[in-house]
Write a protein that holds these residues in place. Structure first.
Motif, PDB file in Angstrom:
ATOM      1  N   ALA A  31      60.571  34.924  53.450  1.00 24.78           N
ATOM      2  CA  ALA A  31      61.264  34.387  54.619  1.00 24.78           C
ATOM      3  C   ALA A  31      62.617  35.072  54.763  1.00 24.78           C
ATOM      4  O   ALA A  31      63.315  35.314  53.777  1.00 24.78           O
ATOM      5  CB  ALA A  31      61.462  32.880  54.485  1.00 24.78           C
ATOM      6  N   TYR A  33      66.227  35.323  57.513  1.00 25.72           N
ATOM      7  CA  TYR A  33      66.960  34.495  58.464  1.00 25.72           C
ATOM      8  C   TYR A  33      68.156  35.262  59.037  1.00 25.72           C
ATOM      9  O   TYR A  33      68.768  36.084  58.346  1.00 25.72           O
ATOM     10  CB  TYR A  33      67.524  33.250  57.755  1.00 25.72           C
ATOM     11  CG  TYR A  33      66.523  32.515  56.890  1.00 25.72           C
ATOM     12  CD1 TYR A  33      66.242  32.953  55.605  1.00 25.72           C
ATOM     13  CD2 TYR A  33      65.862  31.383  57.358  1.00 25.72           C
ATOM     14  CE1 TYR A  33      65.332  32.284  54.802  1.00 25.72           C
ATOM     15  CE2 TYR A  33      64.956  30.712  56.566  1.00 25.72           C
ATOM     16  CZ  TYR A  33      64.688  31.169  55.289  1.00 25.72           C
ATOM     17  OH  TYR A  33      63.781  30.506  54.506  1.00 25.72           O
ATOM     18  N   TYR A  35      71.878  34.170  60.670  1.00 20.63           N
ATOM     19  CA  TYR A  35      72.860  33.128  60.920  1.00 20.63           C
ATOM     20  C   TYR A  35      74.067  33.742  61.622  1.00 20.63           C
ATOM     21  O   TYR A  35      74.392  34.911  61.405  1.00 20.63           O
ATOM     22  CB  TYR A  35      73.358  32.495  59.607  1.00 20.63           C
ATOM     23  CG  TYR A  35      72.484  31.400  59.043  1.00 20.63           C
ATOM     24  CD1 TYR A  35      71.351  31.711  58.302  1.00 20.63           C
ATOM     25  CD2 TYR A  35      72.803  30.063  59.240  1.00 20.63           C
ATOM     26  CE1 TYR A  35      70.556  30.703  57.775  1.00 20.63           C
ATOM     27  CE2 TYR A  35      72.019  29.048  58.713  1.00 20.63           C
ATOM     28  CZ  TYR A  35      70.896  29.379  57.989  1.00 20.63           C
ATOM     29  OH  TYR A  35      70.119  28.383  57.469  1.00 20.63           O
ATOM     30  N   GLN A  37      78.243  32.974  62.167  1.00 20.39           N
ATOM     31  CA  GLN A  37      79.326  32.160  61.649  1.00 20.39           C
ATOM     32  C   GLN A  37      80.640  32.507  62.344  1.00 20.39           C
ATOM     33  O   GLN A  37      81.120  33.640  62.257  1.00 20.39           O
ATOM     34  CB  GLN A  37      79.476  32.347  60.133  1.00 20.39           C
ATOM     35  CG  GLN A  37      80.489  31.397  59.504  1.00 20.39           C
ATOM     36  CD  GLN A  37      80.585  31.534  58.004  1.00 20.39           C
ATOM     37  OE1 GLN A  37      80.317  32.584  57.438  1.00 20.39           O
ATOM     38  NE2 GLN A  37      80.971  30.454  57.330  1.00 20.39           N
ATOM     39  N   PRO A  42      80.889  26.434  59.557  1.00 20.92           N
ATOM     40  CA  PRO A  42      79.732  26.756  58.699  1.00 20.92           C
ATOM     41  C   PRO A  42      78.793  27.712  59.415  1.00 20.92           C
ATOM     42  O   PRO A  42      78.838  27.841  60.649  1.00 20.92           O
ATOM     43  CB  PRO A  42      79.071  25.391  58.501  1.00 20.92           C
ATOM     44  CG  PRO A  42      79.483  24.584  59.677  1.00 20.92           C
ATOM     45  CD  PRO A  42      80.850  25.056  60.059  1.00 20.92           C
ATOM     46  N   PRO A  43      77.925  28.385  58.659  1.00 23.75           N
ATOM     47  CA  PRO A  43      76.909  29.241  59.297  1.00 23.75           C
ATOM     48  C   PRO A  43      75.981  28.406  60.179  1.00 23.75           C
ATOM     49  O   PRO A  43      75.612  27.280  59.834  1.00 23.75           O
ATOM     50  CB  PRO A  43      76.149  29.831  58.105  1.00 23.75           C
ATOM     51  CG  PRO A  43      77.072  29.694  56.940  1.00 23.75           C
ATOM     52  CD  PRO A  43      77.852  28.453  57.197  1.00 23.75           C
ATOM     53  N   LEU A  45      72.250  28.520  62.122  1.00 19.94           N
ATOM     54  CA  LEU A  45      70.973  29.226  62.138  1.00 19.94           C
ATOM     55  C   LEU A  45      70.668  29.764  63.527  1.00 19.94           C
ATOM     56  O   LEU A  45      70.861  29.083  64.540  1.00 19.94           O
ATOM     57  CB  LEU A  45      69.856  28.284  61.699  1.00 19.94           C
ATOM     58  CG  LEU A  45      68.459  28.892  61.610  1.00 19.94           C
ATOM     59  CD1 LEU A  45      68.393  29.938  60.507  1.00 19.94           C
ATOM     60  CD2 LEU A  45      67.419  27.804  61.389  1.00 19.94           C
ATOM     61  N   ILE A  56      61.123  30.233  63.826  1.00 18.19           N
ATOM     62  CA  ILE A  56      62.130  29.373  64.428  1.00 18.19           C
ATOM     63  C   ILE A  56      63.098  30.226  65.255  1.00 18.19           C
ATOM     64  O   ILE A  56      63.595  31.247  64.775  1.00 18.19           O
ATOM     65  CB  ILE A  56      62.923  28.573  63.362  1.00 18.19           C
ATOM     66  CG1 ILE A  56      62.006  27.604  62.625  1.00 18.19           C
ATOM     67  CG2 ILE A  56      64.084  27.817  64.007  1.00 18.19           C
ATOM     68  CD1 ILE A  56      62.692  26.829  61.492  1.00 18.19           C
ATOM     69  N   GLU A  58      66.432  29.135  67.355  1.00 19.25           N
ATOM     70  CA  GLU A  58      67.277  27.985  67.650  1.00 19.25           C
ATOM     71  C   GLU A  58      67.922  28.116  69.043  1.00 19.25           C
ATOM     72  O   GLU A  58      69.141  28.033  69.201  1.00 19.25           O
ATOM     73  CB  GLU A  58      68.364  27.834  66.580  1.00 19.25           C
ATOM     74  CG  GLU A  58      67.828  27.423  65.227  1.00 19.25           C
ATOM     75  CD  GLU A  58      67.430  25.956  65.157  1.00 19.25           C
ATOM     76  OE1 GLU A  58      68.312  25.104  64.951  1.00 19.25           O
ATOM     77  OE2 GLU A  58      66.224  25.660  65.317  1.00 19.25           O
ATOM     78  N   LEU A  88      80.849  36.559  62.488  1.00 19.49           N
ATOM     79  CA  LEU A  88      80.216  37.143  61.307  1.00 19.49           C
ATOM     80  C   LEU A  88      78.721  36.823  61.383  1.00 19.49           C
ATOM     81  O   LEU A  88      78.344  35.651  61.501  1.00 19.49           O
ATOM     82  CB  LEU A  88      80.823  36.549  60.036  1.00 19.49           C
ATOM     83  CG  LEU A  88      80.289  37.069  58.702  1.00 19.49           C
ATOM     84  CD1 LEU A  88      80.673  38.537  58.480  1.00 19.49           C
ATOM     85  CD2 LEU A  88      80.802  36.218  57.535  1.00 19.49           C
ATOM     86  N   LEU A  90      75.237  36.803  59.540  1.00 17.64           N
ATOM     87  CA  LEU A  90      74.737  36.774  58.182  1.00 17.64           C
ATOM     88  C   LEU A  90      73.212  36.826  58.175  1.00 17.64           C
ATOM     89  O   LEU A  90      72.556  36.128  58.944  1.00 17.64           O
ATOM     90  CB  LEU A  90      75.187  35.499  57.471  1.00 17.64           C
ATOM     91  CG  LEU A  90      76.685  35.347  57.226  1.00 17.64           C
ATOM     92  CD1 LEU A  90      77.033  33.893  56.930  1.00 17.64           C
ATOM     93  CD2 LEU A  90      77.125  36.226  56.075  1.00 17.64           C
TER      94      LEU A  90
ATOM     95  N   PHE B  88      80.503  25.092  50.592  1.00 14.16           N
ATOM     96  CA  PHE B  88      79.589  24.460  51.547  1.00 14.16           C
ATOM     97  C   PHE B  88      78.472  23.748  50.801  1.00 14.16           C
ATOM     98  O   PHE B  88      77.852  24.325  49.903  1.00 14.16           O
ATOM     99  CB  PHE B  88      78.942  25.492  52.477  1.00 14.16           C
ATOM    100  CG  PHE B  88      79.868  26.116  53.478  1.00 14.16           C
ATOM    101  CD1 PHE B  88      80.335  27.407  53.299  1.00 14.16           C
ATOM    102  CD2 PHE B  88      80.246  25.420  54.620  1.00 14.16           C
ATOM    103  CE1 PHE B  88      81.176  27.999  54.230  1.00 14.16           C
ATOM    104  CE2 PHE B  88      81.094  26.003  55.553  1.00 14.16           C
ATOM    105  CZ  PHE B  88      81.557  27.288  55.353  1.00 14.16           C
ATOM    106  N   PHE B 101      73.986  23.187  57.024  1.00 11.61           N
ATOM    107  CA  PHE B 101      75.226  23.266  56.258  1.00 11.61           C
ATOM    108  C   PHE B 101      76.194  22.143  56.614  1.00 11.61           C
ATOM    109  O   PHE B 101      76.279  21.712  57.770  1.00 11.61           O
ATOM    110  CB  PHE B 101      75.928  24.604  56.530  1.00 11.61           C
ATOM    111  CG  PHE B 101      75.307  25.764  55.815  1.00 11.61           C
ATOM    112  CD1 PHE B 101      74.222  26.434  56.351  1.00 11.61           C
ATOM    113  CD2 PHE B 101      75.810  26.191  54.596  1.00 11.61           C
ATOM    114  CE1 PHE B 101      73.640  27.507  55.683  1.00 11.61           C
ATOM    115  CE2 PHE B 101      75.250  27.268  53.926  1.00 11.61           C
ATOM    116  CZ  PHE B 101      74.157  27.913  54.478  1.00 11.61           C
ATOM    117  N   GLY B 102      76.949  21.687  55.614  1.00 10.36           N
ATOM    118  CA  GLY B 102      78.109  20.859  55.874  1.00 10.36           C
ATOM    119  C   GLY B 102      79.225  21.717  56.439  1.00 10.36           C
ATOM    120  O   GLY B 102      79.111  22.940  56.506  1.00 10.36           O
ATOM    121  N   LYS B 103      80.327  21.078  56.848  1.00 11.21           N
ATOM    122  CA  LYS B 103      81.422  21.802  57.491  1.00 11.21           C
ATOM    123  C   LYS B 103      82.310  22.537  56.501  1.00 11.21           C
ATOM    124  O   LYS B 103      83.165  23.320  56.902  1.00 11.21           O
ATOM    125  CB  LYS B 103      82.260  20.850  58.346  1.00 11.21           C
ATOM    126  CG  LYS B 103      81.522  20.296  59.560  1.00 11.21           C
ATOM    127  CD  LYS B 103      82.472  19.579  60.502  1.00 11.21           C
ATOM    128  CE  LYS B 103      81.749  18.872  61.622  1.00 11.21           C
ATOM    129  NZ  LYS B 103      80.854  19.724  62.383  1.00 11.21           N
TER     130      LYS B 103
END
Lengths: 112, 111
Positions: A31, A33, A35, A37, A42-43, A45, A56, A58, A88, A90, B88, B101-103
């Motif tokens: 898998a 992904y 992301y 950011q 936070p990153p 998805l 997926i 999003e 950024l 990722l 995180f 993810f949390g903040k």
């Protein structure tokens, strides 16, 4: 090899440009992904590929187009981006459900 | 949508102090993960927790998967300058292939 490699590390592009981000892993992870950011966030998805198939999306705008040419490579094609797309980006990979992700160092994208 | 509540948002501590941060959710997760991110880099996995009640250590770091599967904490003992960064928490459900993810908790160490 236990790394996820992303290139380029930095990218500046104009709003009419077409560019691609690349991601590579040789850990046999099934898998991969993408992301996004933003600073101090936070990153988030964007896309998930499982066994080279997109599983997926999003609700990402069509100006971002992912591609998985084989099990080791993941690309993100960029076209007609906006300044607010600067972030950024990722890439990550995972052995499968229930496992954590291994992240790359990211591509710092600036849209001017 | 699914949210993880991570606290505290930031911490200012003296070198050598212990640190504790936690994450809670209104939903159950099957996997809890703790990541650290340094400026300009991607998140690095510190600890992965796979079973409710599990307590796992990685050097000076200890994390636990809550019994209810809706929370997790991370402790750092005897902090050192290289612990500075953003931590995180992240939760993963088995029914889909994504991590939430949390903040983040921003850790600062005072000179």
């Amino acid at each position: 090899d236990t790394e996820v490699t992303q290139t380029p590390k930095h990218l500046v592009m104009g709003m009419t440009n077409k560019k691609s981000l690349k991601c590579e892993q040789h850990m046999g992870h099934r898998a991969m992904y993408w992301y996004k950011q933003k600073a101090k966030k936070p990153p988030e998805l964007m896309f998930v590929y499982s066994y080279e198939k997109l599983s997926i999306n999003e609700s990402v705008p069509s100006r971002f187009s992912p591609e998985c040419p084989n099990s080791s490579l993941l690309n993100l094609h960029l076209h007609a981006l906006q300044p607010e797309d600067s972030a950024l980006y990722l890439c990550a990979s995972s052995q499968g459900q229930g496992y954590g992700y291994t992240f790359g160092s990211g591509t710092r994208l600036t849209v001017v | 949508g699914q949210q993880l509540n991570q606290s505290p948002q930031s911490m200012f501590i003296q070198e050598g102090e212990d640190v504790s941060m936690n994450c809670t959710s209104s939903s159950i997760f099957n996997t809890w993960l703790w990541y650290k991110q340094d400026p300009g880099e991607g998140p690095v996995l510190l600890i992965a927790l796979y079973k409710a009640g599990e307590l796992t250590s990685n050097g000076r770091l200890t994390a636990q998967f809550g019994i209810t599967r809706k929370d997790s904490f991370l402790n750092i003992s005897a902090s050192i300058p290289s612990d500075v960064g953003i931590y995180f928490c992240a939760g993963r459900r088995d029914r889909d292939d994504k991590i939430i993810f949390g903040k983040g908790t921003r850790l600062h160490i005072l000179p």
